[in-house]
Design an enzyme around this catalytic site. Structure first.
Site, PDB file in Angstrom:
ATOM      1  N   GLU A 152     -12.417 -23.632   4.600  1.00  0.00           N
ATOM      2  CA  GLU A 152     -12.220 -23.765   3.160  1.00  0.00           C
ATOM      3  C   GLU A 152     -11.533 -22.495   2.676  1.00  0.00           C
ATOM      4  O   GLU A 152     -12.057 -21.397   2.865  1.00  0.00           O
ATOM      5  CB  GLU A 152     -13.556 -23.961   2.439  1.00  0.00           C
ATOM      6  CG  GLU A 152     -13.400 -24.213   0.942  1.00  0.00           C
ATOM      7  CD  GLU A 152     -14.738 -24.260   0.215  1.00  0.00           C
ATOM      8  OE1 GLU A 152     -15.796 -24.199   0.881  1.00  0.00           O
ATOM      9  OE2 GLU A 152     -14.719 -24.335  -1.013  1.00  0.00           O
ATOM     10  N   ASP A 173     -17.387 -19.535  -9.162  1.00  0.00           N
ATOM     11  CA  ASP A 173     -17.522 -18.428  -8.220  1.00  0.00           C
ATOM     12  C   ASP A 173     -18.493 -17.374  -8.720  1.00  0.00           C
ATOM     13  O   ASP A 173     -18.451 -16.960  -9.881  1.00  0.00           O
ATOM     14  CB  ASP A 173     -16.160 -17.772  -7.970  1.00  0.00           C
ATOM     15  CG  ASP A 173     -15.178 -18.718  -7.317  1.00  0.00           C
ATOM     16  OD1 ASP A 173     -15.627 -19.721  -6.736  1.00  0.00           O
ATOM     17  OD2 ASP A 173     -13.959 -18.456  -7.398  1.00  0.00           O
ATOM     18  N   TYR A 207     -18.869 -32.505  -1.130  1.00  0.00           N
ATOM     19  CA  TYR A 207     -19.426 -31.154  -1.223  1.00  0.00           C
ATOM     20  C   TYR A 207     -20.684 -31.239  -2.071  1.00  0.00           C
ATOM     21  O   TYR A 207     -20.609 -31.402  -3.282  1.00  0.00           O
ATOM     22  CB  TYR A 207     -18.399 -30.226  -1.855  1.00  0.00           C
ATOM     23  CG  TYR A 207     -18.685 -28.749  -1.791  1.00  0.00           C
ATOM     24  CD1 TYR A 207     -19.938 -28.218  -2.102  1.00  0.00           C
ATOM     25  CD2 TYR A 207     -17.687 -27.862  -1.423  1.00  0.00           C
ATOM     26  CE1 TYR A 207     -20.185 -26.871  -2.039  1.00  0.00           C
ATOM     27  CE2 TYR A 207     -17.917 -26.492  -1.364  1.00  0.00           C
ATOM     28  CZ  TYR A 207     -19.167 -26.010  -1.674  1.00  0.00           C
ATOM     29  OH  TYR A 207     -19.410 -24.655  -1.619  1.00  0.00           O
TER      30      TYR A 207
END
Length: 265
Positions: A46, A57, A171
């Protein structure tokens, strides 16, 4: 998409999906890190496109992305980096993580066409809601690029709707909040993963928070893949000076391979 299906078809353990920030600490080191990870047992890479305003993030990945941007990494540079990885011999599938503005600015079709031409296999857009991803899904399908959706414990009522059109893999987000190592995962994680797996037509990989071998072993029976990001980027950060120096890079890459071995064995 066939390469991703093959990567998740192994039976001895879940597929290992490490995350790197493209261009951090340098473009050359990113290529070497990708090759070292493949050698150590990674099944899918990834690769994060550095972005100045990331929503998903945590601080470690934000810091690495900011450094990559400050050193000149661009979206075009990320595609060129992917080309260089393939030229250097990287064979595992690569899934790009890019925020919606990055994709939309270039245009959905142009972005996935460039991704495919550069050697990419899939795309994750964490801030693009499922209901608004129709055009990108169509463009990705036409380019034979997997569009990987994210589902979180807060998505329970929408899991089936989100994963039905998934390609490549799903995911599954293990914890609420942004990326980053966690000692305790979500208490309802097993039931959540069971729900995702039951609804998904493609493999399910879990990420966010995983950083220890015990955690990987704990989730292994319930998923098809494990994604490790912040812990790996933190290690890259600790070895930044060595990785940036061709003369000292070898020992730093060996440390990365040891980290993967400790995580998986």
């Amino acid at each position: 998409m066939a390469a991703l299906a093959q990567a998740f078809a192994r039976t001895d353990r879940p597929a290992f999906v490490p995350f790197l920030v493209a261009g951090y600490p340098t473009p050359e080191a990113t290529v070497e890190l990708a090759l070292a990870l493949e050698e150590a047992g990674a099944d899918v890479l990834e690769l994060g496109v550095p972005y100045s305003d990331p929503l998903a993030d945590g601080p470690v990945i934000q810091t690495a992305a900011a450094a990559a941007l400050a050193r000149g990494m661009t979206v075009a540079g990320v595609f060129e980096l992917l080309v260089q990885m393939r030229r250097a011999g990287l064979t595992l599938p690569v899934v790009l993580l890019a925020y919606a503005n990055t994709v939309l600015q270039k245009g959905e079709r142009a972005f996935v066409d460039r991704l495919r031409a550069s050697g990419g296999d899939g795309l994750i857009v964490p801030d693009l809601p499922h209901e608004e991803a129709g055009e990108l899904r169509a463009a990705a399908a036409a380019a034979e690029v997997a569009l990987v959706p994210l589902v979180a414990p807060t998505s329970r009522g929408r899991i089936a709707r989100i994963v039905t059109e998934a390609t490549g893999f799903v995911y599954a987000v293990s914890s609420l909040g942004v990326t980053g190592e966690r000692d305790a995962l979500h208490p309802d994680l097993r039931a959540f993963l069971a729900d995702v797996r039951a609804a998904s037509p493609v493999p399910v990989a879990v990420g966010f928070g995983l950083h220890r071998r015990e955690q990987v072993r704990a989730v292994a029976p319930f998923v098809d893949g494990v994604i490790v990001g912040s812990a790996l980027v933190r290690l890259v950060m600790e070895r930044e000076d060595d990785l940036a120096s061709p003369a000292r890079r070898g020992e730093a890459l060996a440390a990365v391979r040891r980290f993967v071995a400790n995580l998986l064995n």
